[in-house]
Each structure stands twice: as structure tokens, then as C-alpha cells.
Design a protein around this motif. Structure first.
Motif, short mmCIF file in Angstrom:
data_model
loop_
_atom_site.label_atom_id
_atom_site.label_comp_id
_atom_site.label_asym_id
_atom_site.label_seq_id
_atom_site.Cartn_x
_atom_site.Cartn_y
_atom_site.Cartn_z
N PHE A 1 0.81 -1.22 0.00
CA PHE A 1 0.00 0.00 0.00
C PHE A 1 0.85 1.27 0.00
N LEU A 2 2.16 1.16 0.20
CA LEU A 2 3.03 2.33 0.03
C LEU A 2 3.00 2.82 -1.41
N LEU A 3 2.60 1.97 -2.32
CA LEU A 3 2.51 2.33 -3.73
C LEU A 3 1.08 2.62 -4.17
N VAL A 4 0.20 2.87 -3.20
CA VAL A 4 -1.20 3.22 -3.49
C VAL A 4 -1.44 4.62 -2.95
N PRO A 5 -1.29 5.66 -3.79
CA PRO A 5 -1.40 7.04 -3.30
C PRO A 5 -2.74 7.36 -2.66
N GLU A 6 -3.80 6.66 -3.05
CA GLU A 6 -5.12 6.92 -2.46
C GLU A 6 -5.21 6.46 -1.01
N ALA A 7 -4.29 5.57 -0.60
CA ALA A 7 -4.42 4.94 0.72
C ALA A 7 -3.39 5.40 1.73
N ALA B 1 6.26 11.88 -3.73
CA ALA B 1 6.51 11.37 -5.07
C ALA B 1 7.91 10.78 -5.21
N GLU B 2 8.92 11.46 -4.63
CA GLU B 2 10.30 10.97 -4.76
C GLU B 2 10.46 9.60 -4.10
N THR B 3 9.91 9.45 -2.90
CA THR B 3 10.01 8.17 -2.20
C THR B 3 9.22 7.09 -2.92
N MET B 4 8.07 7.44 -3.48
CA MET B 4 7.27 6.46 -4.20
C MET B 4 8.01 5.96 -5.44
N THR B 5 8.69 6.86 -6.12
CA THR B 5 9.50 6.46 -7.29
C THR B 5 10.65 5.56 -6.86
N LEU B 6 11.30 5.92 -5.76
CA LEU B 6 12.39 5.09 -5.23
C LEU B 6 11.89 3.67 -4.96
N GLU C 1 9.58 20.07 -1.05
CA GLU C 1 10.31 18.88 -1.49
C GLU C 1 11.80 19.01 -1.25
N THR C 2 12.32 20.23 -1.30
CA THR C 2 13.76 20.45 -1.10
C THR C 2 14.21 20.11 0.31
N HIS C 3 13.25 19.90 1.20
CA HIS C 3 13.58 19.56 2.59
C HIS C 3 13.78 18.06 2.75
N GLY C 4 13.86 17.35 1.65
CA GLY C 4 13.82 15.90 1.68
C GLY C 4 14.89 15.23 2.51
N ARG C 5 14.49 14.66 3.63
CA ARG C 5 15.35 13.80 4.45
C ARG C 5 14.57 12.53 4.77
N GLN C 6 13.81 12.07 3.80
CA GLN C 6 12.83 11.03 4.07
C GLN C 6 13.48 9.68 4.37
N SER C 7 13.12 9.12 5.50
CA SER C 7 13.37 7.70 5.76
C SER C 7 12.12 6.93 5.37
N VAL C 8 12.29 5.66 5.08
CA VAL C 8 11.15 4.82 4.74
C VAL C 8 11.43 3.42 5.28
N CYS C 9 10.39 2.63 5.48
CA CYS C 9 10.57 1.35 6.18
C CYS C 9 9.83 0.22 5.47
N PRO C 10 10.10 -0.04 4.20
CA PRO C 10 9.35 -1.07 3.47
C PRO C 10 9.81 -2.47 3.84
N TYR D 1 8.56 -6.89 -5.32
CA TYR D 1 7.79 -7.55 -6.38
C TYR D 1 6.61 -6.71 -6.84
N PHE D 2 6.48 -5.51 -6.32
CA PHE D 2 5.44 -4.57 -6.76
C PHE D 2 6.16 -3.41 -7.45
N LYS D 3 5.89 -3.21 -8.74
CA LYS D 3 6.81 -2.43 -9.57
C LYS D 3 6.28 -1.09 -10.07
N ARG D 4 5.13 -0.65 -9.60
CA ARG D 4 4.60 0.63 -10.04
C ARG D 4 3.60 1.12 -9.01
N THR D 5 3.01 2.27 -9.27
CA THR D 5 1.94 2.73 -8.39
C THR D 5 0.62 2.12 -8.86
#
Length: 609
Positions: free
Chosen positions: A343-349, A354-359, A476-485, A491-495
Motif C-alpha cells: 500500500f506504500l505504492l497506493v497514493p489513495e491509501a 513522489a520521490e520516495t514512491m518512485t524510489l 520537497e527540497t527539505h527531503g530527508r525522508q526515511s522509509v521502512c518497506p 515484487y510490486f513495480k509501479r503505483t
């Protein structure tokens, strides 16, 4: 409490990724979990949504009396209002007009009675009967549940203005609990990351956790557990205080997002088999204790049976196909599932920039790894090249390692200071690096130790930046985003749209042009086996001459082998559609051989690397 409409919920992810998920999906009947660890982040998001939905807002300052509890309560009041307003608006819509109301029923599992009734209604021609049945169907609609998560062990007890420790009711976890308990939300609190007697002992202070009739309590407790024993121990502790456990939420110790609380090699199928066998013992054990508490405190106890008190059992961690979900629901008899990382790749949920989602969508299997970034010292599932990792490298190159530690939720270390500080803070890192440099060791060893110090990330701050960027609260220029997938996300390759993901969960992917995951994706149990063997290899490399540590690893090896035997037997059964059991048999064979080589003296070094 209404019965859960769906066979899945959206678990908590990080601090900010599900911070507004109920606002996004609860009106469609989908339950989701919000982290309430970071009250300062909640306050910023409350201001954003209060403005967006034209709700009253008054700032609760950082130094306000009982501010943390009040910020949590105010945030949940706002969320409750928005969810109820959105849900009531959906209920007022007409059916069969491509409305959100139609979407509500279309998203339900195929076999759900409400979805069947909705489909039947379409073919009715008598307008009077149809109108009455539409009213009846509307009356049976319920929103998804707002659930909140508290990491039990993230429970700093802070000092007051006089420099002395505050009362225990003002610890971080206790104040978060109080904010939820005093809010209008009729939902569940998930207590995760271990057993905290102080926090659990605070639950009886709030009447919402008790029954006043045969109806379930307005506030419910869900415990995230790793095995049956911990469920029984924690459940008994609460039962003696009259608190029911509505649900035990089982999570893989390693095939998950965020912190990986690895077990002693006990695989998820082994845990599920024990729960399936002993589920009845839970209510049998808890019911007499709960009844005794009500009697001792002159509280009315409704006529209930063990069946009424039997906790739901749900499971999460690495689920990726409908076939795997059916295995869990039908073979192991669980009551529901949690689908997180996809669900990290489901913008509605979820709330991901955007940068992290692309990553995440571009990342391949090798990009997901078990990292050393958490100040808690617990392995942390991560992905390479996040905004925070780039920022940290830049700061290190400038000679400015570490964080200013603006929030202090993970400040537990007293190695150099009287008051606890965080191992991701600049204060700690500079002191620790100087200490390492003064050691009598070779430069290579020193560098390795320093690198581990510099690995630490300011998770309190950085896990919330993605949400702040997505909502436009910071640029967006403040980007210091951590993420925890979790590694499952490889195995999920797009939004995906919400409809696509839910249809994938329920095995309805044929309604869309593209399949969501490849057929050769390894089974969730196969992935867990490989991860545990990887983990065991790393631990073996660090053990050295520690004989006690080596014996622990031998126990882990034995547990893994026992679990693999069960997995092999499972792999010989008929698979559900979309369930890659062939990969499970192959993984068992490969990883058993790998384990054997690991513990051969000549192969230890090579295999443990």
C-alpha cells in the motif's frame, strides 16, 4: 463493534505513511492503523486537515500542560469528524451512478453478503421494492475502523520544569494512550514491540476499555505478538485487570516493514499452527479472570460465553497474493490479514511523497535490506538511497554527523551522559567516535565501529518527512525522508489505484490490464526462510569465540530446520490459485543445505558473509 467488512486491514507503517489513511479509506469500509508516537507530527497534520475541511483549529503548543496527550486527542477528534462526515456523505449517494457508494460495495470480497445483495439489487425492476432494499443496504453500511498504534517500549519518561522526572502517567506511551482513550474514536489501540507492564497497568484508568452491556467495549485492545506464549502471558496480565484482548495480531519477526524483532528462528507457519491448535485456550483462560475482576469491582458483567470472548487472530508480514491470503484464512483459520508495504505504492491509501514512491517502485530485490539505522539497536527493514541516507552522508562529509534530536522519542543511551540521549544524535555520535579513536585497536577495526555509529538515522524526524512533503507542509527540497518497506515490496513495480490493489488482494486482478506481481514471485514463507538464514549467517559472523552465543545460534538453527520440515510438507499440498508453493519446496532444499554448510568449520566464514 461492527464485524470487519474486509479480509484485510492496512497496518501501521512508520510514523507518517498511514497518518491519514483513515481519512483516505475509512469511508469505503477499509480499516487502517495510525501511529500516534509523534504528537508533534500529528499537530502539523491536524492543522493541515482542519484547514482543508474548514474545521476549527487552535494550536496546542509544545510546552502546553499535558500537551502530548491533548495533541493526540485533538488529532483523533479531527480524524473522527472527517471520517464520519465523509462516510455520511457516501451513504447519501444513490447506487448505480458510479458513485463512491457503488465503490464501497464493489470493493468488498466477492462472497460478502453486502456485495451479493448489492449485485442482486441491480437486477430488481420493481421500484418500490428496490427503494426499500436500497435503504436497508445503506443502513448496513459501516465505516472502516480507526485504529492507532503505540510501540509499548518507546516510552520515555521525561523531566518536568523542575528537572525531576514526571509521574509515570506522563511517559510517552501513557500520554499517547490517554489521548486515544479520551478521544471520541470508537476503535482499537494496537500495543506493539513488546510487553510494557507500566503501560498495560494504565489501561484500567479508562472506562472505555470495559463493557457496560453485552456490546463490546468502545475502546478495544489489540496485541501484536510473535508467538502463542507471548499472547497467553500478555492476555492473562490484562485479563486480571478486566481488560479483554479483542485481537492478537501475529507478525513475521523478519519478513515485515520497519523494525524486525527476529525470533529464535521460529517460522511463521510454526506459529500459526500453534494458534490454530490452541486458539480455544485463550478464552478459556481469560474469561474467569475477567469475570472475577468485574465481580471484585462491583461492575455488571453481561451474560457472555467463551465464544464471545475469543479473540480474533490476524496475521501480517510479506503477504503478496490472494493465494497466500487464502492459505492463511482457510488452512490456518485466521480471521483476517494485514497488507502493509504494497500500500506504500497506493497514493489513495497512504501518505508517501513522489520521490520516495518512485524510489520504492524502481527498487529491485537487492535494494531492500536489513539495516543498522535504528537507534533502538533493532534491525530495521530499509531500502537503499533514501533521502535521509543521502542527507546523512552529506552531513558526515561536512564533519557534522548526527541529528540535533529535536523530539527525543528514542533517547535511551546513558553511556556518556547522566540523562539518556539518542544514539542518532550528534551529541552521542561525537562522543562515541572520540571514544573509539582512543581505543587500542587497528584502524580497520576502528573504522568498522565508527561506520556502525554513523549508520544511525533520526527515525523520529525522518520517518515523518515523506508525509509532510506529500501534504505540502514542507517543501520537497527539505527531503530527508526515511522509509521502512518490507522486502515484499520488491515484487510490486509501479503505483496502483486503490481498486487495483484491493482487486489483487481478492483475486480479481483479471479485471485490470496488468497483473500486479509476477507468477514467479517467491512464496511469503519461502522469503521468510531465506531472510532468517541470512540473519543467522550475520549473527554467526559476529559471534566469534562466544560459546554461549554460538549455542543460541544452534538453537535457532534447530528451530529453523523444524520449521522448514513443516514448510516442505506444506509445499506438497495443492496450491491455491496464485500461490507459488513450488518456490517453497525449492527454498527449503537450498536453505537447508546452506544452513548445513554454515555450521561446518571450513564453511562458516564464507557462508556467514
Amino acid at each position: 463493534m461492527q464485524a470487519n467488512l474486509h479480509q484485510f486491514h492496512i497496518p501501521v507503517m512508520g510514523i507518517g505513511f498511514t497518518i491519514d489513511s483513515p481519512i483516505r479509506v475509512a469511508h469505503l469500509g477499509i480499516s487502517s492503523v495510525v501511529s500516534i508516537v509523534d504528537d508533534l507530527l500529528l499537530e502539523k497534520v491536524r492543522k493541515h486537515y482542519s484547514t482543508l475541511y474548514q474545521l476549527p483549529y487552535q494550536n496546542i503548543g509544545r510546552t502546553a500542560a499535558d500537551g502530548r496527550s491533548r495533541r493526540v486527542r485533538a488529532f483523533l477528534e479531527m480524524m473522527h469528524t472527517i471520517v464520519q462526515n465523509r462516510f455520511e456523505a457516501v451513504k447519501q449517494q444513490r447506487l448505480f451512478t458510479d458513485s463512491e457508494k457503488d465503490r464501497y460495495f464493489e470493493l468488498l470480497p466477492n462472497e460478502h453478503p453486502l456485495r451479493k445483495a448489492y449485485k442482486d439489487l441491480y437486477f430488481m425492476s420493481d421500484s418500490t421494492t428496490r427503494g426499500l432494499l436500497e435503504e436497508e443496504l445503506t443502513a448496513r453500511m459501516v465505516p472502516g475502523e480507526i485504529q492507532v498504534n503505540i510501540m509499548s517500549k518507546v516510552d520515555v519518561l521525561r523531566n518536568g520544569e523542575d528537572g525531576l522526572p514526571l509521574p509515570s502517567d506522563y511517559s510517552d506511551a501513557s500520554t499517547a494512550l490517554r489521548g486515544f482513550a479520551e478521544s471520541p474514536v470508537e476503535g482499537s489501540v494496537i500495543l506493539s514491540a513488546g510487553f510494557n507492564p507500566r503501560l498495560y497497568g494504565y489501561l484500567p484508568a479508562f472506562s472505555g476499555f470495559y463493557r457496560t452491556s453485552a456490546a463490546r467495549p468502545k475502546k478495544r485492545v489489540i496485541l501484536k505478538v510473535s508467538d502463542f506464549r507471548s499472547a497467553l502471558i500478555q492476555g492473562k496480565f490484562l485479563a486480571k485487570k478486566g481488560i479483554e484482548v479483542a485481537e492478537f495480531r501475529i507478525e513475521s519477526g523478519i519478513n515485515c516493514g520497519g523494525h524486525a524483532f527476529a525470533s529464535e528462528g521460529i517460522l511463521l507457519p510454526t506459529v500459526l499452527e500453534e494458534f490454530a491448535e490452541k486458539k480455544g485456550e485463550l478464552a478459556q483462560t481469560f474469561l474467569p479472570m475477567i469475570e472475577a475482576y468485574y465481580a471484585e469491582n462491583n461492575m455488571a458483567w453481561p451474560e457472555l460465553t467463551e465464544a464471545d470472548l475469543t479473540p480474533a487472530i490476524t496475521v501480517q508480514g510479506g503477504i503478496g497474493t490472494n493465494g497466500e491470503m487464502r492459505r492463511l484464512l482457510e488452512h490456518y483459520g485466521v480471521d483476517g490479514t494485514g497488507w502493509g508495504s504494497p500500500f506504500l505504492l497506493v497514493p489513495e491509501a497512504t501518505c508517501v511523497d513522489a520521490e520516495t514512491m518512485t524510489l520504492l517502485s524502481d527498487a529491485v530485490e537487492e535494494d531492500f535490506y536489513l539495516s543498522n539505522v535504528s537507534p533502538l539497536g533493532v534491525p530495521f527493514n530499509n531500502v537503499r538511497n533514501t533521502g535521509s541516507s543521502r542527507y546523512n552522508r552529506e552531513q558526515i562529509e561536512k564533519g557534522k554527523p548526527g541529528s540535533k534530536c529535536p523530539k527525543g522519542f528514542l533517547a535511551y543511551n546513558t553511556e556518556f551522559t547522566e540523562n539518556p540521549i539518542c544514539t542518532a544524535s550528534a551529541q552521542y555520535q561525537l562522543l562515541k567516535i572520540q571514544s573509539i579513536k582512543e581505543q587500542q585497536a587497528d584502524e580497520t577495526a576502528k573504522k568498522a565501529l565508527i561506520d556502525r555509529v554513523l549508520d544511525k538515522d533520526c527515525l523520529c524526524n525522518n520517518l515523518g518527512f515523506s508525509a509532510l512533503i506529500r501534504l505540502g507542509i514542507v517543501p520537497e527540497t527539505h527531503g530527508r525522508q526515511s522509509v521502512c518497506p518490507g522486502p515484499n515490496l520488491a515484487y510490486f513495480k509501479r503505483t496502483y489505484s486503490l481498486d487495483e490493489m484491493v482487486d489483487h488482494i481478492y483475486g480479481r486482478s483479471g479485471q485490470h490490464d496488468n497483473s500486479i506481481v509476477a507468477a514467479d514471485r517467491p512464496h511469503m514463507f519461502a522469503k521468510e526462510i531465506t531472510q532468517y538464514v541470512d540473519y543467522l549467517g550475520r549473527m554467526l559472523a559476529l559471534t566469534g569465540d562466544d560459546k554461549a552465543g554460538y549455542r543460541k545460534l544452534l538453537k535457532m538453527k534447530a528451530n529453523l530446520e523444524k520449521g522448514m520440515d513443516s514448510c516442505y510438507l506444506l509445499s506438497q499440498q495443492k496450491p491455491y490459485e496464485g500461490e507459488n508453493l513450488d518456490s517453497l519446496a525449492e527454498t527449503v532444499y537450498e536453505q537447508r543445505r546452506r544452513l548445513d554448510r554454515m555450521f561446518e568449520p571450513a564453511g562458516t566464514a564464507a557462508e556467514a558473509s
